[in-house]
Every structure is written in structure tokens, then in C-alpha cells.
Write an enzyme that holds these catalytic residues in place. Structure first.
Site, PDB file in Angstrom:
ATOM      1  N   HIS A  14       0.823  -1.210   0.000  1.00  0.00           N
ATOM      2  CA  HIS A  14       0.000   0.000   0.000  1.00  0.00           C
ATOM      3  C   HIS A  14       0.860   1.265   0.000  1.00  0.00           C
ATOM      4  O   HIS A  14       1.710   1.421   0.872  1.00  0.00           O
ATOM      5  CB  HIS A  14      -0.867  -0.047   1.256  1.00  0.00           C
ATOM      6  CG  HIS A  14      -1.901   1.011   1.358  1.00  0.00           C
ATOM      7  ND1 HIS A  14      -2.122   1.705   2.515  1.00  0.00           N
ATOM      8  CD2 HIS A  14      -2.800   1.479   0.458  1.00  0.00           C
ATOM      9  CE1 HIS A  14      -3.130   2.554   2.340  1.00  0.00           C
ATOM     10  NE2 HIS A  14      -3.560   2.442   1.098  1.00  0.00           N
ATOM     11  N   HIS A  56      -1.589  11.214  -1.849  1.00  0.00           N
ATOM     12  CA  HIS A  56      -2.861  10.693  -1.355  1.00  0.00           C
ATOM     13  C   HIS A  56      -3.880  11.800  -1.097  1.00  0.00           C
ATOM     14  O   HIS A  56      -4.979  11.793  -1.626  1.00  0.00           O
ATOM     15  CB  HIS A  56      -2.631   9.892  -0.066  1.00  0.00           C
ATOM     16  CG  HIS A  56      -3.897   9.320   0.503  1.00  0.00           C
ATOM     17  ND1 HIS A  56      -4.722  10.048   1.347  1.00  0.00           N
ATOM     18  CD2 HIS A  56      -4.500   8.123   0.339  1.00  0.00           C
ATOM     19  CE1 HIS A  56      -5.771   9.316   1.667  1.00  0.00           C
ATOM     20  NE2 HIS A  56      -5.663   8.133   1.072  1.00  0.00           N
TER      21      HIS A  56
HETATM   22  O1  G3P Z   1      -6.463   1.342  -2.998  1.00  0.00           O
HETATM   23  C1  G3P Z   1      -6.757   0.920  -1.726  1.00  0.00           C
HETATM   24  C2  G3P Z   1      -6.562   2.009  -0.696  1.00  0.00           C
HETATM   25  O2  G3P Z   1      -5.415   2.733  -1.009  1.00  0.00           O
HETATM   26  C3  G3P Z   1      -7.748   2.923  -0.628  1.00  0.00           C
HETATM   27  O3  G3P Z   1      -7.697   3.832   0.412  1.00  0.00           O
HETATM   28  O4  G3P Z   1      -7.315   6.062   1.361  1.00  0.00           O
HETATM   29  O5  G3P Z   1      -5.496   4.383   1.386  1.00  0.00           O
HETATM   30  O6  G3P Z   1      -6.171   5.465  -0.739  1.00  0.00           O
HETATM   31  P1  G3P Z   1      -6.615   4.974   0.605  1.00  0.00           P
HETATM   32 MG    MG Z   2      -4.920   4.457  -2.186  1.00  0.00          MG
END
Ligand code: G3P
Ligand code: MG
Length: 246
Positions: A14, A56
Site C-alpha cells: 500500500h 494521497h
Molecule cells: O487502494 C486501496 C486504498 O489505497 C484505498 O484507500 O485512502 O489508502 O487510498 P486509501
Molecule cells: Mg490508495
């Protein structure tokens, strides 16, 4: 370009390497790779002059030394920001990466990429369209292709218009009414839910529709074991030091 073939292995890091390095920077990708990860999720939006880059939040304060809405600045200004020091001094000077820089890194290493379209509010469709075109240009001829994902159907629609052959996944943080129809009408090959939403019935529904079922962001060992036993098709995790992708 590899078309509509599923582009990701099971384990996906992630934002690069989760929380161990500054999210959405090449330093994070490198650290994730040191832990054996070969697939990475990242968040992509547009600068005011239309260049796709990784960030993000809509605003710059949390993960850089910049201020304000990132999408209101041109790439020249964004590219000078420090996106590393907030995390730790060893990452001082780490820049916000352009999607092009990330493409070079992942293609050279034969890594897979999940591009989450995280548009500045109001630019959802345009972000999908522009990033779709950029992906065609950057990945074309590589034999690889990323996966697009988004919480926003408009962004997926934009990517479908400019890069119809690149696989798409609908992200869900709730099972709103009509979610499966929505995924199907956007030609998605996957539904990617918050992991707490992925119960047996939901998983069965996704699989019965011929789609893959992935989950984010799983950092707990017991939760991961249950989801694996239930038959999910992929896990996005911050815990690159806990889960070995081998
Ligand atoms: O793509 C999965 C995840 O990244 C979604 O949530 O807020 O971490 O971008 P976020
Ligand atoms: Mg994400």
C-alpha cells in the site's frame, strides 16, 4: 500493451511500503521491494498543468513541506517539494514522484502497479482520461500494464474512455446500493473493498459475477488468514514487514 489480463500478484504494498517510508514516494517503493514486494498501490492525481503525480491527500500539508491544494500547483512547483522529511530525516529531500518516474522504476524492475485514481475534487473525469492516456504512452511496448482503481466511478469512466484495454477495479468503502451493477457497467475486472466488508456473501457475489475480489488495507495477521481462507484474490497491505509475499 498487455490488455485486460490480470496484472497483479496476490500481495500488494500500500502506497509503496505502507508506513515504513514516506507514502507514495520512490523511497517507499524501494523499501517495499526490499521486503520482496513486486506489486505496489499508489494514489495519483493531476497537477494544475495536467501532469499525473503521486499524492494521497488533496492537500500538501500532511505528507510534504508544501501548502494548500496540490492540484492547484503546477508540476514545476510540486517537483521542488520535500515529501520525505515529514516521515524522518533519512528521507529528507525525497520528491513527490511523477507517474512517469514511477513507471520507469516499475517497468525496469518488472513490478506490477495499482494506480488508484485519486482526483482533486472536481477533476474526477479528467484525471481518469489524462492518466489513461499517460499509461498508454508510458507502459506501451513494455509487455506490462497497471491496474486502475478508484472510489470514484467518474474517474474509472475517464480511464475507460482513454485506455479501454487497461484493467479496472471499483474501490468500495461501503456496499452502497447497486455497487455490483456499477462495477459491471464500468467494465471492471475487480471489486476492491475495505476488508471488513468482504464477508462470504459479498465474496460469493463478486465471484459469481466473474470478477476478482480484493481487499484493502489488511495489516492484521488473523484478518489476513481469514480472508485468504475465504478465497480473496488479493490483499493490499501496509504491513510489508509482517507479510512475506513469497
Ligand atoms: O487502494 C486501496 C486504498 O489505497 C484505498 O484507500 O485512502 O489508502 O487510498 P486509501
Ligand atoms: Mg490508495
Amino acid at each position: 500493451m498487455t490488455s485486460k489480463t490480470w496484472p497483479l500478484p496476490f500481495w500488494i504494498a500500500h502506497r509503496g511500503a505502507g508506513k515504513l517510508a514516506p507514502e507514495n514516494t520512490l523511497a517507499a517503493f524501494r523499501l517495499g521491494a526490499e521486503y520482496g514486494y513486486r506489486a505496489f498501490e499508489c494514489d495519483v492525481k493531476l497537477s494544475s498543468d495536467g501532469l499525473p503525480f503521486l499524492l494521497h491527500d488533496a492537500t500538501l500539508e500532511r505528507t510534504s513541506n508544501g501548502q494548500g491544494v496540490a492540484g492547484e500547483l503546477g508540476w514545476r512547483e510540486l517537483s521542488r517539494l520535500d515529501a520525505g522529511t515529514w516521515h524522518g530525516r533519512r528521507f529528507a529531500g525525497e520528491p513527490l514522484p511523477s507517474l512517469e518516474a514511477v513507471a520507469r522504476f516499475v517497468i525496469a524492475n518488472r513490478f506490477a502497479l495499482n494506480i488508484e485514481l485519486k482526483a482533486t475534487p472536481g477533476r474526477e473525469l479528467l484525471t481518469g482520461q489524462v492518466v489513461g492516456s499517460e499509461v498508454q504512452r508510458l507502459w506501451g511496448g513494455s509487455g506490462l500494464a497497471p491496474l486502475f482503481s478508484s472510489f470514484d466511478p467518474l474517474s474509472l469512466q475517464g480511464a475507460m474512455q482513454s485506455a479501454p484495454e487497461i484493467a479496472r477495479g471499483l474501490l468500495l468503502d461501503s456496499l452502497r446500493s447497486g455497487w455490483l451493477d456499477e462495477a459491471q457497467s464500468l467494465g471492471c475486472g475487480a471489486v476492491i473493498t475495505h476488508y471488513r466488508l468482504m464477508d462470504h456473501a459479498t465474496l460469493a457475489q463478486i465471484h459469481a459475477a466473474g470478477l476478482r475480489a480484493l481487499v484493502y488495507t489488511v495489516n492484521d495477521r488473523a484478518a489476513a488468514q481469514t480472508l485468504i481462507a475465504d478465497g480473496v484474490d488479493g490483499i493490499i497491505t501496509d504491513a510489508v514487514d509482517q507479510f512475506s509475499p513469497a
